[in-house]
Design a protein around this motif. Sequence first.
Motif, PDB file in Angstrom:
ATOM      1  N   CYS A  47       0.842  -1.209   0.000  1.00 47.64           N
ATOM      2  CA  CYS A  47       0.000   0.000   0.000  1.00 47.64           C
ATOM      3  C   CYS A  47       0.874   1.255   0.000  1.00 47.64           C
ATOM      4  O   CYS A  47       0.657   2.181   0.785  1.00 47.64           O
ATOM      5  CB  CYS A  47      -0.950   0.008   1.198  1.00 47.64           C
ATOM      6  N   GLU A  53       7.442   6.656   1.625  1.00 47.67           N
ATOM      7  CA  GLU A  53       8.400   5.915   2.468  1.00 47.67           C
ATOM      8  C   GLU A  53       9.763   5.826   1.784  1.00 47.67           C
ATOM      9  O   GLU A  53      10.791   5.610   2.442  1.00 47.67           O
ATOM     10  CB  GLU A  53       7.897   4.477   2.710  1.00 47.67           C
ATOM     11  N   ASP A  70       1.005  -1.483  -4.787  1.00 47.62           N
ATOM     12  CA  ASP A  70      -0.233  -0.716  -4.611  1.00 47.62           C
ATOM     13  C   ASP A  70      -1.258  -1.140  -5.658  1.00 47.62           C
ATOM     14  O   ASP A  70      -0.913  -1.480  -6.797  1.00 47.62           O
ATOM     15  CB  ASP A  70       0.023   0.797  -4.708  1.00 47.62           C
ATOM     16  N   ASP A  95      -2.739  -6.310  -5.554  1.00 45.42           N
ATOM     17  CA  ASP A  95      -3.367  -6.397  -4.239  1.00 45.42           C
ATOM     18  C   ASP A  95      -2.320  -6.847  -3.215  1.00 45.42           C
ATOM     19  O   ASP A  95      -1.731  -7.916  -3.369  1.00 45.42           O
ATOM     20  CB  ASP A  95      -4.518  -7.412  -4.326  1.00 45.42           C
ATOM     21  N   ALA A  96      -2.112  -6.044  -2.189  1.00 47.48           N
ATOM     22  CA  ALA A  96      -1.096  -6.360  -1.177  1.00 47.48           C
ATOM     23  C   ALA A  96      -1.688  -7.102   0.020  1.00 47.48           C
ATOM     24  O   ALA A  96      -1.008  -7.299   1.017  1.00 47.48           O
ATOM     25  CB  ALA A  96      -0.417  -5.074  -0.711  1.00 47.48           C
ATOM     26  N   VAL A 113       2.320   2.126   5.639  1.00 43.40           N
ATOM     27  CA  VAL A 113       1.724   3.280   6.319  1.00 43.40           C
ATOM     28  C   VAL A 113       0.366   3.613   5.690  1.00 43.40           C
ATOM     29  O   VAL A 113       0.272   3.830   4.480  1.00 43.40           O
ATOM     30  CB  VAL A 113       2.654   4.514   6.231  1.00 43.40           C
TER      31      VAL A 113
HETATM   32  C1  LIG Z   1      -3.778   6.466   2.283  1.00 45.43           C
HETATM   33  S1  LIG Z   1      -2.845   5.794   0.966  1.00 45.43           S
HETATM   34  C2  LIG Z   1      -1.283   5.620   1.784  1.00 45.43           C
HETATM   35  C3  LIG Z   1      -0.137   5.622   0.855  1.00 45.43           C
HETATM   36  C4  LIG Z   1       1.261   5.769   1.476  1.00 45.43           C
HETATM   37  N1  LIG Z   1       1.684   4.579   2.159  1.00 45.43           N
HETATM   38  C5  LIG Z   1       1.338   6.967   2.384  1.00 45.43           C
HETATM   39  O1  LIG Z   1       1.640   6.797   3.565  1.00 45.43           O
HETATM   40  O2  LIG Z   1       1.117   8.081   1.899  1.00 45.43           O
HETATM   41  C6  LIG Z   1      -3.461   4.135   0.930  1.00 45.43           C
HETATM   42  C7  LIG Z   1      -3.015   3.348  -0.290  1.00 45.43           C
HETATM   43  O3  LIG Z   1      -3.418   1.977  -0.116  1.00 45.43           O
HETATM   44  C8  LIG Z   1      -3.709   1.463  -1.391  1.00 45.43           C
HETATM   45  N2  LIG Z   1      -4.492   0.227  -1.251  1.00 45.43           N
HETATM   46  C9  LIG Z   1      -5.756   0.085  -0.795  1.00 45.43           C
HETATM   47  N3  LIG Z   1      -6.113  -1.220  -0.825  1.00 45.43           N
HETATM   48  C10 LIG Z   1      -5.044  -1.903  -1.308  1.00 45.43           C
HETATM   49  C11 LIG Z   1      -4.789  -3.282  -1.571  1.00 45.43           C
HETATM   50  N4  LIG Z   1      -5.711  -4.223  -1.335  1.00 45.43           N
HETATM   51  N5  LIG Z   1      -3.577  -3.625  -2.052  1.00 45.43           N
HETATM   52  C12 LIG Z   1      -2.630  -2.671  -2.315  1.00 45.43           C
HETATM   53  N6  LIG Z   1      -2.823  -1.357  -2.089  1.00 45.43           N
HETATM   54  C13 LIG Z   1      -4.015  -0.985  -1.591  1.00 45.43           C
HETATM   55  C14 LIG Z   1      -4.443   2.588  -2.078  1.00 45.43           C
HETATM   56  O4  LIG Z   1      -4.440   2.431  -3.484  1.00 45.43           O
HETATM   57  C15 LIG Z   1      -3.645   3.806  -1.590  1.00 45.43           C
HETATM   58  O5  LIG Z   1      -2.624   4.139  -2.501  1.00 45.43           O
END
Ligand SMILES: C[S@@+](CC[C@H](N)C(=O)[O-])C[C@H]1O[C@@H](n2cnc3c(N)ncnc32)[C@H](O)[C@@H]1O
Length: 262
Positions: A47, A53, A70, A95-96, A113
């Motif tokens: 994500c 980061e 992501d 998908d993570a 984060v």
């Molecule tokens: C609030 S952002 C945080 C991004 C970064 N880590 C930060 O701290 O700014 C949340 C991220 O989680 C990703 N996300 C949501 N569900 C996910 C999933 N199942 N697998 C991978 N990424 C996902 C979204 O696309 C988004 O980019």
Amino acid sequence: MNEHLARGWDEAAAGYEQYFVPRFRPWVEAAVAQLGDLPPGPILVPCCGTFPELDLLLDQFPHREIVGIDLSAGMVRLARERAGGRDLVSVVEGDASTLDPRWLRTCGAVVSVFGLQQLPEPEHAIGSWYDALHSEGRLSVVYWPSVTEETGPFSLIKDLLHPEAPADADADVDADAAAAAGDPAAALGGAVDRDELLRFPITYTGAAEFFEAYAHSGPMRATAIARGEAFVEELRKRFLERAPEGEWTHHPAARLITATGR
Ligand SMILES: C[S@@+](CC[C@H](N)C(=O)[O-])C[C@H]1O[C@@H](n2cnc3c(N)ncnc32)[C@H](O)[C@@H]1O
């Protein structure tokens, strides 16, 4: 649901990078600061969004393989821009929630984060991230729990979206899945080293500015796609009626969980 979520973050990506990334920086710094000395192996960043980061990880671990993951193509595009073609850095679109088995017990660290609260099965996801660690590898996760503050813009939005049934918040695409599903730390058992709330101040010029950013450049973008712009406009009116006038500072609490691989 993943489809709305991914599209929401695609549309939010540039604004999120500009507005929220600088404001959320203290939590990203805290997450990366937990890593310390690491055993060999790559660092995974589930994500990763636009990958704030990365710069901090490169400062500490300039010779490591670092992999961001992501769901959102728009986020991945900006993350790759940030990576700037460095040999040891890559960004995977996917998908993570469950990491590829090729990472099993190979990683020096997993750091994430503000992603966990978005995942439908956070206990499963954090367990999968932990399983990727090499012995003595470090897991560092920061996420928004269901309650982040008593008063402030986050709690006001939550009250307006879920006035009567906060426990049913997972019905919404911007819902706090982690909180609804139970305690993510439970999946890590005795491996948890730190479990605490981290509060930092964030200041907005005013409530209207905050709402605009939250609705267009943040987690509510997916809600807007699912429910339509009229819903967001109504929410905006009700938010501004109840929000204070002028500059607005709050101190939301995010949860930090760290663990060491066995
Ligand atoms: C609030 S952002 C945080 C991004 C970064 N880590 C930060 O701290 O700014 C949340 C991220 O989680 C990703 N996300 C949501 N569900 C996910 C999933 N199942 N697998 C991978 N990424 C996902 C979204 O696309 C988004 O980019």
